[in-house]
Write a protein that holds these residues in place. Sequence first.
Motif, PDB file in Angstrom:
ATOM      1  N   ALA A  48      13.396   6.227  -3.878  1.00 40.85           N
ATOM      2  CA  ALA A  48      12.186   5.484  -4.249  1.00 40.85           C
ATOM      3  C   ALA A  48      11.951   4.370  -3.248  1.00 40.85           C
ATOM      4  O   ALA A  48      12.893   3.770  -2.729  1.00 40.85           O
ATOM      5  CB  ALA A  48      12.315   4.898  -5.653  1.00 40.85           C
ATOM      6  N   TYR A  49      10.681   4.107  -2.994  1.00 37.61           N
ATOM      7  CA  TYR A  49      10.285   2.920  -2.252  1.00 37.61           C
ATOM      8  C   TYR A  49       9.861   1.863  -3.263  1.00 37.61           C
ATOM      9  O   TYR A  49       9.261   2.183  -4.285  1.00 37.61           O
ATOM     10  CB  TYR A  49       9.085   3.197  -1.337  1.00 37.61           C
ATOM     11  CG  TYR A  49       9.397   3.953  -0.083  1.00 37.61           C
ATOM     12  CD1 TYR A  49      10.230   3.427   0.895  1.00 37.61           C
ATOM     13  CD2 TYR A  49       8.822   5.204   0.137  1.00 37.61           C
ATOM     14  CE1 TYR A  49      10.497   4.128   2.053  1.00 37.61           C
ATOM     15  CE2 TYR A  49       9.073   5.911   1.305  1.00 37.61           C
ATOM     16  CZ  TYR A  49       9.920   5.368   2.261  1.00 37.61           C
ATOM     17  OH  TYR A  49      10.169   6.057   3.408  1.00 37.61           O
ATOM     18  N   GLY A  50      10.165   0.622  -2.950  1.00 43.37           N
ATOM     19  CA  GLY A  50       9.723  -0.484  -3.779  1.00 43.37           C
ATOM     20  C   GLY A  50       9.497  -1.713  -2.928  1.00 43.37           C
ATOM     21  O   GLY A  50       9.753  -1.717  -1.716  1.00 43.37           O
ATOM     22  N   ASP A  51       9.025  -2.775  -3.553  1.00 42.46           N
ATOM     23  CA  ASP A  51       8.803  -4.057  -2.885  1.00 42.46           C
ATOM     24  C   ASP A  51      10.154  -4.722  -2.653  1.00 42.46           C
ATOM     25  O   ASP A  51      10.902  -4.985  -3.596  1.00 42.46           O
ATOM     26  CB  ASP A  51       7.913  -4.949  -3.749  1.00 42.46           C
ATOM     27  CG  ASP A  51       7.619  -6.310  -3.143  1.00 42.46           C
ATOM     28  OD1 ASP A  51       8.191  -6.657  -2.085  1.00 42.46           O
ATOM     29  OD2 ASP A  51       6.812  -7.049  -3.738  1.00 42.46           O
ATOM     30  N   ASP A  52      10.460  -4.999  -1.406  1.00 40.96           N
ATOM     31  CA  ASP A  52      11.728  -5.609  -1.016  1.00 40.96           C
ATOM     32  C   ASP A  52      11.974  -6.951  -1.712  1.00 40.96           C
ATOM     33  O   ASP A  52      13.111  -7.342  -1.911  1.00 40.96           O
ATOM     34  CB  ASP A  52      11.738  -5.783   0.510  1.00 40.96           C
ATOM     35  CG  ASP A  52      13.049  -6.294   1.045  1.00 40.96           C
ATOM     36  OD1 ASP A  52      14.105  -5.874   0.530  1.00 40.96           O
ATOM     37  OD2 ASP A  52      13.031  -7.107   1.984  1.00 40.96           O
ATOM     38  N   GLU A  53      10.926  -7.647  -2.089  1.00 46.63           N
ATOM     39  CA  GLU A  53      11.063  -8.972  -2.696  1.00 46.63           C
ATOM     40  C   GLU A  53      10.581  -8.997  -4.147  1.00 46.63           C
ATOM     41  O   GLU A  53      10.222 -10.058  -4.675  1.00 46.63           O
ATOM     42  CB  GLU A  53      10.272  -9.999  -1.876  1.00 46.63           C
ATOM     43  CG  GLU A  53      10.777 -10.139  -0.458  1.00 46.63           C
ATOM     44  CD  GLU A  53       9.964 -11.125   0.365  1.00 46.63           C
ATOM     45  OE1 GLU A  53       8.730 -11.234   0.135  1.00 46.63           O
ATOM     46  OE2 GLU A  53      10.556 -11.772   1.230  1.00 46.63           O
ATOM     47  N   ALA A  54      10.586  -7.846  -4.817  1.00 45.88           N
ATOM     48  CA  ALA A  54      10.040  -7.744  -6.175  1.00 45.88           C
ATOM     49  C   ALA A  54      10.698  -8.716  -7.151  1.00 45.88           C
ATOM     50  O   ALA A  54      10.011  -9.361  -7.944  1.00 45.88           O
ATOM     51  CB  ALA A  54      10.179  -6.315  -6.697  1.00 45.88           C
ATOM     52  N   LYS A  55      12.001  -8.847  -7.096  1.00 44.97           N
ATOM     53  CA  LYS A  55      12.685  -9.749  -8.033  1.00 44.97           C
ATOM     54  C   LYS A  55      12.378 -11.204  -7.700  1.00 44.97           C
ATOM     55  O   LYS A  55      12.192 -12.019  -8.606  1.00 44.97           O
ATOM     56  CB  LYS A  55      14.187  -9.501  -8.012  1.00 44.97           C
ATOM     57  CG  LYS A  55      14.559  -8.170  -8.624  1.00 44.97           C
ATOM     58  CD  LYS A  55      16.051  -7.916  -8.523  1.00 44.97           C
ATOM     59  CE  LYS A  55      16.375  -6.522  -9.028  1.00 44.97           C
ATOM     60  NZ  LYS A  55      17.754  -6.167  -8.772  1.00 44.97           N
ATOM     61  N   LEU A  56      12.299 -11.527  -6.417  1.00 42.35           N
ATOM     62  CA  LEU A  56      11.968 -12.898  -6.012  1.00 42.35           C
ATOM     63  C   LEU A  56      10.544 -13.267  -6.433  1.00 42.35           C
ATOM     64  O   LEU A  56      10.251 -14.431  -6.711  1.00 42.35           O
ATOM     65  CB  LEU A  56      12.118 -13.070  -4.502  1.00 42.35           C
ATOM     66  CG  LEU A  56      13.531 -12.910  -3.938  1.00 42.35           C
ATOM     67  CD1 LEU A  56      13.499 -12.926  -2.416  1.00 42.35           C
ATOM     68  CD2 LEU A  56      14.446 -13.987  -4.475  1.00 42.35           C
ATOM     69  N   LYS A  57       9.672 -12.267  -6.451  1.00 46.16           N
ATOM     70  CA  LYS A  57       8.272 -12.489  -6.844  1.00 46.16           C
ATOM     71  C   LYS A  57       8.088 -12.400  -8.363  1.00 46.16           C
ATOM     72  O   LYS A  57       6.977 -12.471  -8.853  1.00 46.16           O
ATOM     73  CB  LYS A  57       7.370 -11.454  -6.171  1.00 46.16           C
ATOM     74  CG  LYS A  57       7.299 -11.581  -4.661  1.00 46.16           C
ATOM     75  CD  LYS A  57       6.460 -10.446  -4.102  1.00 46.16           C
ATOM     76  CE  LYS A  57       6.363 -10.476  -2.598  1.00 46.16           C
ATOM     77  NZ  LYS A  57       5.642  -9.293  -2.067  1.00 46.16           N
ATOM     78  N   ASP A  58       9.179 -12.195  -9.086  1.00 48.89           N
ATOM     79  CA  ASP A  58       9.148 -12.110 -10.555  1.00 48.89           C
ATOM     80  C   ASP A  58       8.301 -10.946 -11.055  1.00 48.89           C
ATOM     81  O   ASP A  58       7.619 -11.063 -12.089  1.00 48.89           O
ATOM     82  CB  ASP A  58       8.634 -13.419 -11.157  1.00 48.89           C
ATOM     83  CG  ASP A  58       9.633 -14.032 -12.108  1.00 48.89           C
ATOM     84  OD1 ASP A  58      10.735 -13.479 -12.246  1.00 48.89           O
ATOM     85  OD2 ASP A  58       9.292 -15.054 -12.715  1.00 48.89           O
ATOM     86  N   LYS A  59       8.346  -9.818 -10.339  1.00 51.16           N
ATOM     87  CA  LYS A  59       7.610  -8.640 -10.800  1.00 51.16           C
ATOM     88  C   LYS A  59       8.316  -8.043 -12.018  1.00 51.16           C
ATOM     89  O   LYS A  59       9.517  -8.192 -12.200  1.00 51.16           O
ATOM     90  CB  LYS A  59       7.496  -7.609  -9.671  1.00 51.16           C
ATOM     91  CG  LYS A  59       6.572  -8.085  -8.561  1.00 51.16           C
ATOM     92  CD  LYS A  59       6.258  -6.987  -7.596  1.00 51.16           C
ATOM     93  CE  LYS A  59       5.248  -7.473  -6.562  1.00 51.16           C
ATOM     94  NZ  LYS A  59       4.931  -6.422  -5.593  1.00 51.16           N
ATOM     95  N   GLU A  60       7.536  -7.375 -12.848  1.00 52.82           N
ATOM     96  CA  GLU A  60       8.047  -6.833 -14.108  1.00 52.82           C
ATOM     97  C   GLU A  60       9.098  -5.754 -13.872  1.00 52.82           C
ATOM     98  O   GLU A  60       8.985  -4.948 -12.947  1.00 52.82           O
ATOM     99  CB  GLU A  60       6.908  -6.211 -14.911  1.00 52.82           C
ATOM    100  CG  GLU A  60       5.946  -7.207 -15.500  1.00 52.82           C
ATOM    101  CD  GLU A  60       4.962  -6.511 -16.429  1.00 52.82           C
ATOM    102  OE1 GLU A  60       5.415  -5.955 -17.448  1.00 52.82           O
ATOM    103  OE2 GLU A  60       3.773  -6.543 -16.105  1.00 52.82           O
TER     104      GLU A  60
END
Length: 107
Positions: A48-60
Motif C-alpha cells: 500500500a501507498y500512504g502519506d508519509d506524514e499521516a500520523k504527524l498530520k493527525d489523519k484518521e
Amino acid sequence: MKVVIKQPNEDMEVKDITVNLKNLQGIVDGYIEGVYLGVKMAYKNIFAYGDDEAKLKDKEPNFWLHNKRDVFCGTAIFTKENGFGEEIDLTDDDIKLIKEFLKENKI
C-alpha cells in the motif's frame, strides 16, 4: 492501472488510475511511502501507498497493521508489483485478498 483505494471510515473502492508520483501524492494528500502489509500480502507482491506524514498530520486511522501493533492512518492505495519493481494491475483474486485483509484488520 487497477488499484484499491481505502479511505478511513469508508468501504474500499476499485479504481483505474494512472500511477505516477503526482497522482499518488494527490490521492493520499501528501508525500507517499510504500507500506509492508505482512507476509501473506508480500507473497503476492501487494503493498500500500500512504502519506508519509499521516500520523504527524493527525489523519484518521484506517486499518490495523502488524497484528494490531501499528495503525495505518489516512488514505491507502493498494497496488501490486511484478517482481521487478513495476506496478501492475490487481487481479480479481488480489482484490478478494485485500478485502479479506481489510476485514481482518478493521478498526
